[in-house]
Motif scaffolding. Structure first.
Motif, PDB file in Angstrom:
ATOM      1  N   PHE A   7      56.831  35.608  33.202  1.00 61.13           N
ATOM      2  CA  PHE A   7      55.879  36.693  33.294  1.00 61.13           C
ATOM      3  C   PHE A   7      54.684  36.390  32.410  1.00 61.13           C
ATOM      4  CE2 PHE A   7      59.946  38.482  34.417  1.00 61.13           C
ATOM      5  CZ  PHE A   7      59.660  39.353  35.461  1.00 61.13           C
ATOM      6  N   GLU A   8      53.518  36.728  32.941  1.00 59.40           N
ATOM      7  CA  GLU A   8      52.276  36.534  32.205  1.00 59.40           C
ATOM      8  C   GLU A   8      51.693  37.911  31.885  1.00 59.40           C
ATOM      9  OE1 GLU A   8      47.958  34.242  32.729  1.00 59.40           O
ATOM     10  OE2 GLU A   8      49.569  34.019  34.223  1.00 59.40           O
ATOM     11  N   HIS A   9      51.185  38.065  30.645  1.00 65.12           N
ATOM     12  CA  HIS A   9      50.716  39.371  30.165  1.00 65.12           C
ATOM     13  C   HIS A   9      49.285  39.264  29.697  1.00 65.12           C
ATOM     14  CE1 HIS A   9      55.123  39.364  29.735  1.00 65.12           C
ATOM     15  NE2 HIS A   9      55.047  40.683  29.978  1.00 65.12           N
ATOM     16  N   LEU A  10      48.505  40.281  30.056  1.00 65.72           N
ATOM     17  CA  LEU A  10      47.112  40.366  29.636  1.00 65.72           C
ATOM     18  C   LEU A  10      46.922  41.670  28.847  1.00 65.72           C
ATOM     19  CD1 LEU A  10      45.145  39.326  32.856  1.00 65.72           C
ATOM     20  CD2 LEU A  10      45.692  37.904  30.883  1.00 65.72           C
ATOM     21  N   LEU A  11      46.236  41.580  27.716  1.00 67.16           N
ATOM     22  CA  LEU A  11      45.874  42.749  26.920  1.00 67.16           C
ATOM     23  C   LEU A  11      44.370  42.918  27.004  1.00 67.16           C
ATOM     24  CD1 LEU A  11      46.918  44.975  25.090  1.00 67.16           C
ATOM     25  CD2 LEU A  11      46.574  43.462  23.125  1.00 67.16           C
ATOM     26  N   LEU A  12      43.936  44.062  27.599  1.00 67.06           N
ATOM     27  CA  LEU A  12      42.525  44.296  27.888  1.00 67.06           C
ATOM     28  C   LEU A  12      42.002  45.463  27.058  1.00 67.06           C
ATOM     29  CD1 LEU A  12      42.743  44.089  31.788  1.00 67.06           C
ATOM     30  CD2 LEU A  12      42.208  42.240  30.197  1.00 67.06           C
ATOM     31  N   LEU A  13      40.748  45.338  26.617  1.00 65.26           N
ATOM     32  CA  LEU A  13      40.037  46.395  25.928  1.00 65.26           C
ATOM     33  C   LEU A  13      38.986  46.978  26.851  1.00 65.26           C
ATOM     34  CD1 LEU A  13      39.417  44.954  22.339  1.00 65.26           C
ATOM     35  CD2 LEU A  13      40.982  46.779  22.967  1.00 65.26           C
ATOM     36  N   LEU A  14      38.789  48.293  26.803  1.00 63.58           N
ATOM     37  CA  LEU A  14      37.779  48.963  27.607  1.00 63.58           C
ATOM     38  C   LEU A  14      36.671  49.463  26.699  1.00 63.58           C
ATOM     39  CD1 LEU A  14      36.824  50.055  30.355  1.00 63.58           C
ATOM     40  CD2 LEU A  14      38.090  52.173  29.836  1.00 63.58           C
ATOM     41  N   HIS A  15      35.425  49.013  26.965  1.00 67.07           N
ATOM     42  CA  HIS A  15      34.271  49.423  26.176  1.00 67.07           C
ATOM     43  C   HIS A  15      33.635  50.673  26.789  1.00 67.07           C
ATOM     44  CE1 HIS A  15      34.295  45.857  23.580  1.00 67.07           C
ATOM     45  NE2 HIS A  15      34.719  45.202  24.659  1.00 67.07           N
TER      46      HIS A  15
ATOM     47  N   MET B  50      47.662  47.081  28.973  1.00 69.06           N
ATOM     48  CA  MET B  50      48.466  45.864  29.069  1.00 69.06           C
ATOM     49  C   MET B  50      48.956  45.711  30.505  1.00 69.06           C
ATOM     50  SD  MET B  50      51.755  44.687  26.857  1.00 69.06           S
ATOM     51  CE  MET B  50      52.522  43.096  27.132  1.00 69.06           C
ATOM     52  N   VAL B  51      48.626  44.554  31.101  1.00 69.79           N
ATOM     53  CA  VAL B  51      48.956  44.274  32.496  1.00 69.79           C
ATOM     54  C   VAL B  51      49.957  43.118  32.540  1.00 69.79           C
ATOM     55  CG1 VAL B  51      48.048  43.625  34.752  1.00 69.79           C
ATOM     56  CG2 VAL B  51      46.691  45.076  33.217  1.00 69.79           C
ATOM     57  N   LYS B  52      50.964  43.261  33.410  1.00 69.20           N
ATOM     58  CA  LYS B  52      52.001  42.236  33.565  1.00 69.20           C
ATOM     59  C   LYS B  52      51.915  41.640  34.962  1.00 69.20           C
ATOM     60  CE  LYS B  52      56.053  43.754  34.385  1.00 69.20           C
ATOM     61  NZ  LYS B  52      57.353  44.422  34.258  1.00 69.20           N
ATOM     62  N   MET B  53      51.979  40.296  35.028  1.00 62.52           N
ATOM     63  CA  MET B  53      51.947  39.572  36.311  1.00 62.52           C
ATOM     64  C   MET B  53      53.181  38.687  36.403  1.00 62.52           C
ATOM     65  SD  MET B  53      47.940  38.456  36.185  1.00 62.52           S
ATOM     66  CE  MET B  53      48.191  37.801  34.541  1.00 62.52           C
ATOM     67  N   LYS B  54      53.864  38.813  37.512  1.00 59.32           N
ATOM     68  CA  LYS B  54      55.086  38.034  37.710  1.00 59.32           C
ATOM     69  C   LYS B  54      54.755  36.641  38.225  1.00 59.32           C
ATOM     70  CE  LYS B  54      59.619  38.259  39.876  1.00 59.32           C
ATOM     71  NZ  LYS B  54      60.512  39.035  40.773  1.00 59.32           N
TER      72      LYS B  54
ATOM     73  N   ILE C 177      50.916  47.670  35.581  1.00 57.20           N
ATOM     74  CA  ILE C 177      50.441  48.152  34.282  1.00 57.20           C
ATOM     75  C   ILE C 177      51.661  48.498  33.430  1.00 57.20           C
ATOM     76  CG2 ILE C 177      49.116  49.930  33.080  1.00 57.20           C
ATOM     77  CD1 ILE C 177      47.389  50.241  35.536  1.00 57.20           C
ATOM     78  N   VAL C 178      51.797  47.827  32.295  1.00 57.43           N
ATOM     79  CA  VAL C 178      52.951  48.054  31.425  1.00 57.43           C
ATOM     80  C   VAL C 178      52.754  49.325  30.604  1.00 57.43           C
ATOM     81  CG1 VAL C 178      54.375  47.100  29.592  1.00 57.43           C
ATOM     82  CG2 VAL C 178      53.395  45.588  31.334  1.00 57.43           C
ATOM     83  N   CYS C 179      51.611  49.437  29.926  1.00 59.14           N
ATOM     84  CA  CYS C 179      51.344  50.597  29.078  1.00 59.14           C
ATOM     85  C   CYS C 179      49.857  50.650  28.765  1.00 59.14           C
ATOM     86  CB  CYS C 179      52.165  50.572  27.783  1.00 59.14           C
ATOM     87  SG  CYS C 179      51.829  49.146  26.744  1.00 59.14           S
ATOM     88  N   CYS C 180      49.392  51.780  28.300  1.00 62.05           N
ATOM     89  CA  CYS C 180      48.017  51.940  27.848  1.00 62.05           C
ATOM     90  C   CYS C 180      48.001  52.904  26.677  1.00 62.05           C
ATOM     91  CB  CYS C 180      47.108  52.419  28.976  1.00 62.05           C
ATOM     92  SG  CYS C 180      47.594  53.994  29.708  1.00 62.05           S
ATOM     93  N   ASP C 181      47.128  52.634  25.717  1.00 64.91           N
ATOM     94  CA  ASP C 181      47.049  53.456  24.519  1.00 64.91           C
ATOM     95  C   ASP C 181      45.742  53.142  23.809  1.00 64.91           C
ATOM     96  OD1 ASP C 181      47.646  55.260  22.590  1.00 64.91           O
ATOM     97  OD2 ASP C 181      49.569  54.374  22.022  1.00 64.91           O
ATOM     98  N   CYS C 182      45.405  53.937  22.792  1.00 62.60           N
ATOM     99  CA  CYS C 182      44.216  53.698  21.975  1.00 62.60           C
ATOM    100  C   CYS C 182      44.636  52.988  20.706  1.00 62.60           C
ATOM    101  CB  CYS C 182      43.512  55.009  21.641  1.00 62.60           C
ATOM    102  SG  CYS C 182      42.850  55.873  23.077  1.00 62.60           S
TER     103      CYS C 182
END
Length: 860
Positions: A98-106, A89-93, A70-75
């Motif tokens: 590096f591959e990065h995913l930006l996720l939203l939580l409902h 924001m999740v980072k995968m090696k 997990i790289v960072c989290c914020d609102c």
């Protein structure tokens, strides 16, 4: 976080979101390894004093032989809906990067992938999440960002060494505040700081707007000189006033300081208790206090109040600090999560506080903080009913108060109309009680009573006490002055003026609020010249014989006459001009309020309050525009041409300050040169002991009076319109005074004048007591003769001759009895209660007057 499980905590809508990424686990029957991103939604239970789990969710991340982090989290605000949602924001090696995913939580604990991008390097420096949601970071001194709408990595055309703040600014959108090497263009348009400022420090602040791709002047946030030491910035407030951007910001530096900036100017500094501050946040508590929360690299936390920039609290071994309304009070609180090596739960040790009434801590039971949930509904209903009853009673009280205020307003207006009619000689007829809604307290309700039955003040009577009625306009002030005759001043005291509007305005009070000032102007030789020193001391007073009442009265009359001759004969009233100009034309009656005095005639002095009509003044906007009532202060043959009325108007609107100047080594002749030279002062033609400053700037219009007691001591009096002008004059004066010179502010007046007043007050106090005792002595002397028979000889026969006969012995007995009765009467002398109260009041007034002068003398 190099643990078996990673945990990141985020505050959202009063809840805690705990994100946890488990280690990669092998899936049966598959060659891939899968990582799971879990979230726990926690809420604070005030009864249990713990955070309890409300719900949970999970998201599977497929990664082949890679590590996930997990790289960072914020609102952040989602641009499609405008709703603020938690972002992770999740980072995968991978093998090639590096591959990065930006996720939203409902709110349903469901994750949504909104952005996906790849990089050939690892994100390490200044990673930020902002509206969109979008990701911003710094790499190789360049600024990169990617938006969830395009998922394309973009590069900003700027070079920077660090990012100190990212946020929203009205009219600019998302703005990045960073530090870069000093860029020195050929022109400095739009930058109020010089090129040399940035060249000296070698670095500068700059702002970059992401949406508009425009550069902002970094000096609007703070001076470039701080670019070498600032580590983090928080912009507290931004607003635009007349197209000008105003910014309030706070910054922390490597020098362990917190600095408050307003529009790019430092306004305050606070020394921090720990070293290496790294992050700053803001919070607003229930008492509307703005707090600065500073985090340090060592895991310490401190809180600074904006009001005084003082450290109020500090903690050590803090894992994280979050800001939100965790207990549902409607205001923000601080949540401190502490390190606990004995427990892997991040919420095991915590503290919630707003530095006021709210204070929760893990392991402590707060029984008196809030009532138990049981019975809350019933108590709520009872509370609502009680509040409704109080509300109805309050509304009834408000109606009664409104009626009462309306009645008082009508009474005041009717009293003012009656007062105007009284001083102008008209008969005022009171309205009927039925019309006013009143009930008469008398049985006979007949003809209305006329307030004024005596003849009014005639113009001939006005001539006995008024020499001139005048008015002047000085700035935004209207000055009305009345010059009184000398004979009238000798017979009155406690003089004041009031202005009453002649028009019938039903919505406003006809009495104009004003302030009075009594002014004495002497047409004497200029006080700027050095006065001759007194060689011989004044003649000593004769010893006061307390047995001589006539001498005491004569001496007191002389002193009173001398004091009254020194009284001012001009009284002024100053009021604000702009409210009167709203009526275009205003006619005001000028009323003089005095206390009529009676001379001493053996009895106690009495006074009677009087109100006299001085005349009327007419004020119109046309006359003021034409300069009819303006003052004229021009130079004419080394004199100022202002009239006595102009001088009095300036003194009436000015603030008076007196300074005693003493020099033990040098004479004070420089003060005279300073007034006539640097201050460009010119004496008044009508009043030589005062000078008028013609120096350009704020000092113009200041009036000075310089009086020398001797060549080494004098009193300088200034009449200025503000304290700023006073400070400018004193700053200029200190440059010309001798080095060893003492300047003292006379708060209550000159010591010589106060000493003279004290002598007169003590004489009055002594005479008041003495006159009463003298009257009692006279009464006792008269009583001594009550027992003397008519025709009795003055000289009594000797005692030896009375003892020769029986008749003589009887006569001696009667004589002895009479003397005994006379002694008893003299010892039992009494006084009437009303007379005693009157005497005690007069003595107390005299003592109060002398005590006040002694107090003023001690303060001078």
């Amino acid at each position: 976080m190099l643990l078996s499980e990673q945990q990141h905590v985020l505050a959202y809508n009063g809840e805690l979101l705990v994100f946890q990424l488990s280690k990669a686990k092998r899936v049966e029957g598959a060659a891939d390894r899968t990582a799971k991103l879990c979230v726990r939604r926690m809420a604070f239970d005030r009864d249990a004093q713990l955070f309890v789990q409300k719900s949970s969710g999970a998201f599977s991340v497929r990664a082949k032989r890679s590590e996930t982090e997990i790289v960072c989290c914020d609102c952040a605000t989602r641009s499609k809906t405008g709703v603020v949602l938690p972002c992770v924001m999740v980072k995968m090696k991978k093998q090639n990067g590096f591959e990065h995913l930006l996720l939203l939580l409902h709110s349903s604990d469901r994750f949504e992938q909104c952005c996906h991008f790849k990089l050939d390097y690892e994100l390490k420096e200044d990673v930020r999440l902002f509206a969109g949601p979008s990701v911003l970071w710094r790499h190789a001194n360049k600024l990169f960002y990617v938006s969830s709408d395009t998922c394309t990595v973009l590069s900003a055309p700027v070079q920077l060494s660090s990012i100190v703040w990212t946020g929203e600014i009205e009219g600019e959108g998302t703005v990045v505040l960073g530090i870069r090497a000093a860029c020195l263009p050929e022109s400095e348009n739009g930058d109020e700081f010089s090129t040399s400022d940035r060249a000296i420090w070698g670095s500068e602040f700059f702002g970059y707007a992401i949406e508009t791709q425009e550069m902002l002047t970094g000096a609007r946030f703070m001076p470039h000189a701080y670019s070498r030491v600032v580590s983090s910035v928080c912009v507290c407030k931004t607003e635009r006033l007349q197209k000008q951007l105003r910014i309030s910001a706070v910054a922390i530096t490597h020098k362990n300081q917190l600095i408050w900036f307003q529009d790019g100017v430092p306004k305050g500094v606070c020394e921090l208790p720990y070293e290496k501050p790294c992050l700053i946040k803001t919070a607003v508590t229930g008492s509307n206090d703005l707090l600065f929360i500073v985090s340090f690299s060592s895991g310490n936390i401190c809180v600074v109040r904006r009001e005084n920039l003082q450290v109020t609290s500090k903690w050590q071994k803090v894992k994280s600090v979050l800001i939100d309304d965790f207990i549902g009070s409607g205001t923000e609180q601080l949540l401190l999560l502490f390190n606990d090596d004995s427990n892997t739960d991040v919420l095991n040790m915590f503290k919630i506080t707003d530095f006021g009434k709210i204070n929760y801590e893990s392991g402590i039971n707060y029984k008196d903080d809030l009532p138990a949930a049981e019975g809350l509904q019933e108590n709520g209903l009872l509370t609502i009913r009680a509040l409704e009853t109080r509300l109805q009673a309050g509304l009834a009280s408000v109606r009664e108060l409104q009626q009462h205020l309306g009645l008082k307003k009508r009474v005041i207006l009717e009293s003012c109309r009656a007062l105007i009619d009284l001083v102008e000689g008209r008969n005022h007829i009171l309205p009927s009680a039925k019309k006013e809604g009143l009930v008469s307290l008398w049985d006979d309700v007949g003809k209305p009573y006329s307030v004024s039955k005596e003849p009014s003040l005639t113009p001939k009577l006005q001539d006995h006490f008024i020499e001139k009625l005048w008015q002047r306009v000085v700035g935004d002030n209207l000055v009305v002055g009345v010059k009184l005759t000398e004979s009238f001043c000798l017979s009155v005291s406690d003089i004041s003026l009031s202005l009453v509007m002649d028009q019938d305005f039903s919505l406003i009070s006809p009495i104009i609020e004003c302030r009075n000032k009594i002014i004495k102007l002497n047409k004497v030789f200029s006080a700027l010249s050095v006065s001759s020193c007194q060689i011989e001391p004044p003649q000593k007073k004769m010893k006061l014989d307390l047995r001589s009442k006539n001498y005491l009265k004569e001496e007191f009359h002389k002193r009173c006459s001398r004091t009254q001759l020194d009284k001012a004969n001009t009284v002024t009233a100053v009021t604000s001009l702009s409210p009167l100009l709203a009526f275009h034309r205003v006619c005001c009656a000028v009323l003089l309020h005095v206390k009529k005095q009676k001379h001493w005639n053996g009895d106690l002095q009495k006074s009677k309050r009087m109100t006299l009509l001085c005349g009327k003044i007419l004020l119109s906007l046309e006359d003021i525009s034409n300069g009819k009532y303006s003052i004229n202060m021009l130079k004419d043959n080394s004199y100022c041409t202002g009239s006595v009325e102009d001088i009095a108007a300036i003194l009436a609107v000015s603030i008076r300050f007196s300074f005693q100047i003493m020099s033990s080594d040098c004479t004070l002749t420089r003060v005279n040169s300073w007034l006539l030279g640097e201050m460009e002062c010119v004496p008044f033609k009508e009043c030589h002991d005062m000078v008028f400053a013609h120096k350009a700037g704020n000092i113009y219009g200041t009036v000075f009076s310089w009086t020398l007691k001797n060549p080494f001591e004098g009193v300088l009096t200034l009449f200025c319109r503000s304290l700023t002008v006073l400070f400018q004059c004193l700053h200029s004066l200190t440059r010309v005074l001798p080095p060893r010179c003492d300047v003292k502010l006379l708060k209550s007046g000159s010591k010589g004048v106060l000493t003279e007043q004290l002598v007169l007050a003590l004489e009055k106090e002594m005479f008041t007591s003495r006159s009463f005792l003298s009257s009692k002595e006279s009464k006792a002397e008269n009583n001594l003769t009550w027992w003397n028979e008519p025709g009795k000889k003055v000289s009594d026969p000797p005692v030896a001759s009375l003892m020769d006969s029986e008749d003589g012995v009887q006569q001696f007995r009667e004589r002895l009895q009479n003397e005994k009765e006379q002694c008893m009467l003299s010892m039992n002398e009494t006084m009437d209660g009303t007379l005693y109260q009157e005497v005690a009041l007069k003595v107390a007034e005299a003592q109060l007057s002398s005590d006040m002068i002694v107090w003023r003398l001690s303060k001078s």
